[in-house]
Design a protein around this motif. Structure first.
Motif, PDB file in Angstrom:
ATOM      1  N   ALA A   1       0.815  -1.218   0.000  1.00 21.33           N
ATOM      2  CA  ALA A   1       0.000   0.000   0.000  1.00 21.33           C
ATOM      3  C   ALA A   1       0.851   1.272   0.000  1.00 21.33           C
ATOM      4  N   GLY A   2       2.131   1.145   0.343  1.00 24.14           N
ATOM      5  CA  GLY A   2       3.023   2.297   0.337  1.00 24.14           C
ATOM      6  C   GLY A   2       2.998   3.129   1.599  1.00 24.14           C
ATOM      7  N   THR A   3       2.383   2.624   2.662  1.00 26.13           N
ATOM      8  CA  THR A   3       2.323   3.384   3.907  1.00 26.13           C
ATOM      9  C   THR A   3       3.564   3.189   4.779  1.00 26.13           C
ATOM     10  N   LEU A   4       4.366   2.173   4.470  1.00 24.43           N
ATOM     11  CA  LEU A   4       5.650   1.965   5.135  1.00 24.43           C
ATOM     12  C   LEU A   4       6.684   1.576   4.091  1.00 24.43           C
ATOM     13  N   THR A   5       7.942   1.893   4.363  1.00 21.45           N
ATOM     14  CA  THR A   5       9.021   1.484   3.470  1.00 21.45           C
ATOM     15  C   THR A   5       9.624   0.171   3.968  1.00 21.45           C
ATOM     16  N   GLU A   6      10.371  -0.484   3.086  1.00 20.59           N
ATOM     17  CA  GLU A   6      11.005  -1.741   3.465  1.00 20.59           C
ATOM     18  C   GLU A   6      11.987  -1.566   4.630  1.00 20.59           C
ATOM     19  N   PRO A   7      12.871  -0.548   4.633  1.00 22.47           N
ATOM     20  CA  PRO A   7      13.765  -0.372   5.793  1.00 22.47           C
ATOM     21  C   PRO A   7      13.009  -0.143   7.101  1.00 22.47           C
ATOM     22  N   GLN A   8      11.902   0.594   7.043  1.00 27.96           N
ATOM     23  CA  GLN A   8      11.099   0.792   8.252  1.00 27.96           C
ATOM     24  C   GLN A   8      10.559  -0.540   8.767  1.00 27.96           C
ATOM     25  N   ALA A   9      10.090  -1.362   7.858  1.00 24.28           N
ATOM     26  CA  ALA A   9       9.525  -2.650   8.254  1.00 24.28           C
ATOM     27  C   ALA A   9      10.594  -3.560   8.855  1.00 24.28           C
ATOM     28  N   ILE A  10      11.754  -3.621   8.222  1.00 21.80           N
ATOM     29  CA  ILE A  10      12.815  -4.487   8.738  1.00 21.80           C
ATOM     30  C   ILE A  10      13.264  -4.029  10.122  1.00 21.80           C
ATOM     31  N   ARG A  11      13.410  -2.725  10.286  1.00 21.24           N
ATOM     32  CA  ARG A  11      13.804  -2.200  11.599  1.00 21.24           C
ATOM     33  C   ARG A  11      12.756  -2.562  12.653  1.00 21.24           C
ATOM     34  N   PHE A  12      11.481  -2.438  12.294  1.00 18.33           N
ATOM     35  CA  PHE A  12      10.408  -2.797  13.225  1.00 18.33           C
ATOM     36  C   PHE A  12      10.451  -4.285  13.559  1.00 18.33           C
ATOM     37  N   GLY A  13      10.743  -5.118  12.563  1.00 19.83           N
ATOM     38  CA  GLY A  13      10.827  -6.555  12.790  1.00 19.83           C
ATOM     39  C   GLY A  13      11.908  -6.923  13.795  1.00 19.83           C
ATOM     40  N   TRP A  14      13.087  -6.300  13.666  1.00 22.73           N
ATOM     41  CA  TRP A  14      14.167  -6.606  14.601  1.00 22.73           C
ATOM     42  C   TRP A  14      13.888  -6.051  15.993  1.00 22.73           C
ATOM     43  N   LEU A  15      13.288  -4.878  16.067  1.00 27.96           N
ATOM     44  CA  LEU A  15      12.918  -4.328  17.375  1.00 27.96           C
ATOM     45  C   LEU A  15      11.893  -5.225  18.067  1.00 27.96           C
ATOM     46  N   SER A  16      10.951  -5.755  17.299  1.00 30.65           N
ATOM     47  CA  SER A  16       9.950  -6.664  17.863  1.00 30.65           C
ATOM     48  C   SER A  16      10.606  -7.953  18.361  1.00 30.65           C
ATOM     49  N   THR A  17      11.574  -8.468  17.594  1.00 31.09           N
ATOM     50  CA  THR A  17      12.284  -9.675  18.017  1.00 31.09           C
ATOM     51  C   THR A  17      13.029  -9.437  19.318  1.00 31.09           C
ATOM     52  N   ALA A  18      13.690  -8.283  19.430  1.00 30.44           N
ATOM     53  CA  ALA A  18      14.407  -7.949  20.664  1.00 30.44           C
ATOM     54  C   ALA A  18      13.453  -7.810  21.838  1.00 30.44           C
ATOM     55  N   ALA A  19      12.306  -7.167  21.607  1.00 29.43           N
ATOM     56  CA  ALA A  19      11.318  -7.009  22.675  1.00 29.43           C
ATOM     57  C   ALA A  19      10.810  -8.362  23.151  1.00 29.43           C
ATOM     58  N   CYS A  20      10.610  -9.275  22.213  1.00 29.28           N
ATOM     59  CA  CYS A  20      10.169 -10.624  22.552  1.00 29.28           C
ATOM     60  C   CYS A  20      11.196 -11.309  23.453  1.00 29.28           C
ATOM     61  N   ALA A  21      12.465 -11.248  23.049  1.00 32.30           N
ATOM     62  CA  ALA A  21      13.517 -11.894  23.832  1.00 32.30           C
ATOM     63  C   ALA A  21      13.577 -11.323  25.244  1.00 32.30           C
ATOM     64  N   LEU A  22      13.456 -10.019  25.385  1.00 32.88           N
ATOM     65  CA  LEU A  22      13.503  -9.391  26.704  1.00 32.88           C
ATOM     66  C   LEU A  22      12.326  -9.830  27.570  1.00 32.88           C
ATOM     67  N   CYS A  23      11.126  -9.873  26.981  1.00 37.96           N
ATOM     68  CA  CYS A  23       9.940 -10.293  27.739  1.00 37.96           C
ATOM     69  C   CYS A  23      10.083 -11.731  28.218  1.00 37.96           C
ATOM     70  N   TRP A  24      10.533 -12.608  27.346  1.00 32.21           N
ATOM     71  CA  TRP A  24      10.619 -14.019  27.718  1.00 32.21           C
ATOM     72  C   TRP A  24      11.776 -14.301  28.674  1.00 32.21           C
ATOM     73  N   LEU A  25      12.877 -13.558  28.561  1.00 36.21           N
ATOM     74  CA  LEU A  25      13.949 -13.707  29.545  1.00 36.21           C
ATOM     75  C   LEU A  25      13.464 -13.272  30.926  1.00 36.21           C
ATOM     76  N   ALA A  26      12.702 -12.193  30.972  1.00 35.81           N
ATOM     77  CA  ALA A  26      12.138 -11.748  32.246  1.00 35.81           C
ATOM     78  C   ALA A  26      11.150 -12.779  32.796  1.00 35.81           C
ATOM     79  N   ALA A  27      10.345 -13.369  31.911  1.00 35.64           N
ATOM     80  CA  ALA A  27       9.405 -14.405  32.350  1.00 35.64           C
ATOM     81  C   ALA A  27      10.151 -15.610  32.931  1.00 35.64           C
ATOM     82  N   LEU A  28      11.241 -16.002  32.290  1.00 37.24           N
ATOM     83  CA  LEU A  28      12.048 -17.116  32.811  1.00 37.24           C
ATOM     84  C   LEU A  28      12.627 -16.772  34.182  1.00 37.24           C
ATOM     85  N   ALA A  29      13.078 -15.538  34.341  1.00 38.47           N
ATOM     86  CA  ALA A  29      13.674 -15.130  35.613  1.00 38.47           C
ATOM     87  C   ALA A  29      12.659 -15.147  36.753  1.00 38.47           C
TER      88      ALA A  29
END
Length: 325
Positions: free
Chosen positions: A106-134
């Motif tokens: 649709a052109g509302t986001l660019t590919e670099p924006q999407a990739i950056r969001f994907g990696w930030l989401s992955t990092a957020a996931c890892a932090l949440c689950w590490l905290a859950a394990l702790a």
């Protein structure tokens, strides 16, 4: 006297957070239902002393699930945008689907924006689950391994390993649901329970049993880019039989677990509406040819299934039947 023409009002640009929410597919919350399901399994029998830790782990795990699903959907959209499959499946010749759900096309986001969001989401996931394990009251090795496996492989649905492109999409869709239930239950109780395993398997089949209808609709686009789903690899009749087999597996788990004494005898009676409507879903998709309507029905059936499973767990705990008065 002539009046000056009113200046043209520029259209407001789309609000960025909406585009990111669509990229993350936040409206598809079906995997997140694993958390209230596990809560219904563990909270009724828990003690007040562990309630705070249990709630914290549940919320952190939910946060990780949302972030992981956002990363998975984001990278899937980037891959579909790059190889052109989303252009086919969501383009102007596919009016039954909303183009706005694909912000890159649709052109509302660019590919670099999407990739950056994907990696930030992955990092957020890892932090949440590490905290859950702790904070988890228990950390059996198999449950920890399950959470780590989710963290490592969850975002690789269409990225890096490209699991969904290499013949394992259907297994991935179901396994994601299984791993959203079993390890979380293990972290909260420290044990492996057979009836919980049955519910986890049924829960995982839910997303699979609307995903396979999406795949059936997406055969042209997926085949063009080499995405090896069952719908692409099998002939039409074979794909219909495969979906029927997945539906039958759900019924076998529900009925078989009760017969084997793993589940309460009344478990199939409670789940009967889902099992009956699965037949209607298959008929709608493969006999009437209304594949996307069958997919939509599958989404509703998964949500109904989750509600019924929660009712089963609460009933088994005596909260709905009053047996623990």
């Amino acid at each position: 006297m002539e009046h000056a023409a009113a200046p043209a009002v520029a259209e407001s640009p789309p609000i960025a957070w909406r585009a990111y929410a669509r990229l993350a597919k936040l409206d598809i919350y079906d995997y997140y239902l694993s958390v209230p399901l596990v809560a219904a399994m563990v909270l009724p029998g828990g003690s007040a002393a562990t309630a705070t830790a249990t709630l914290a782990v549940l919320l952190l795990f939910l946060g990780g699930e949302i972030a992981m699903s956002a990363a998975m959907c984001t990278f899937d959209d980037v891959t579909g945008y790059r190889d052109g499959s989303d252009q086919v499946n969501y383009g102007p010749d596919a009016p039954a689907r909303r183009l706005a759900r694909k912000p890159l096309i649709a052109g509302t986001l660019t590919e670099p924006q999407a990739i950056r969001f994907g990696w930030l989401s992955t990092a957020a996931c890892a932090l949440c689950w590490l905290a859950a394990l702790a904070l988890a009251p228990a950390r059996p090795l198999w449950a920890v391994a399950g959470v780590l496996a989710l963290t490592v492989f969850g975002f690789q649905y269409s990225w890096w390993l490209r699991i969904s492109y290499n013949g394992f999409q259907e297994f991935f869709l179901a396994a994601l649901g299984w791993l959203f239930v079993l390890p979380l239950h293990g972290l909260l109780t420290g044990r492996f329970d057979a009836f919980v395993a049955v519910q986890a398997l049924v829960f995982g089949l839910g997303p699979l049993l609307f995903g396979v209808y999406s795949n059936t609709n997406d055969i042209p686009g997926d085949r063009a880019v080499g995405r090896r789903t069952a719908a692409v690899l099998l002939p039409s009749r074979g794909n219909a039989l495969f979906v029927a087999g997945c539906s039958a597996l759900e019924a076998a788990l529900v009925v078989g677990s009760a017969v084997a004494g793993v589940a309460p005898w009344w478990f199939p009676l409670v789940m009967a509406p889902v099992l009956v409507l699965r037949a209607r879903q298959w008929h709608q998709g493969f006999v009437k040819g209304q594949v996307l309507l069958a997919r939509r029905l599958g989404i509703h059936l998964h949500r109904l299934s989750c509600a019924l499973l929660v009712a089963v767990d609460l009933s088994a705990a005596g909260l709905l039947t009053g047996s623990l008065s």
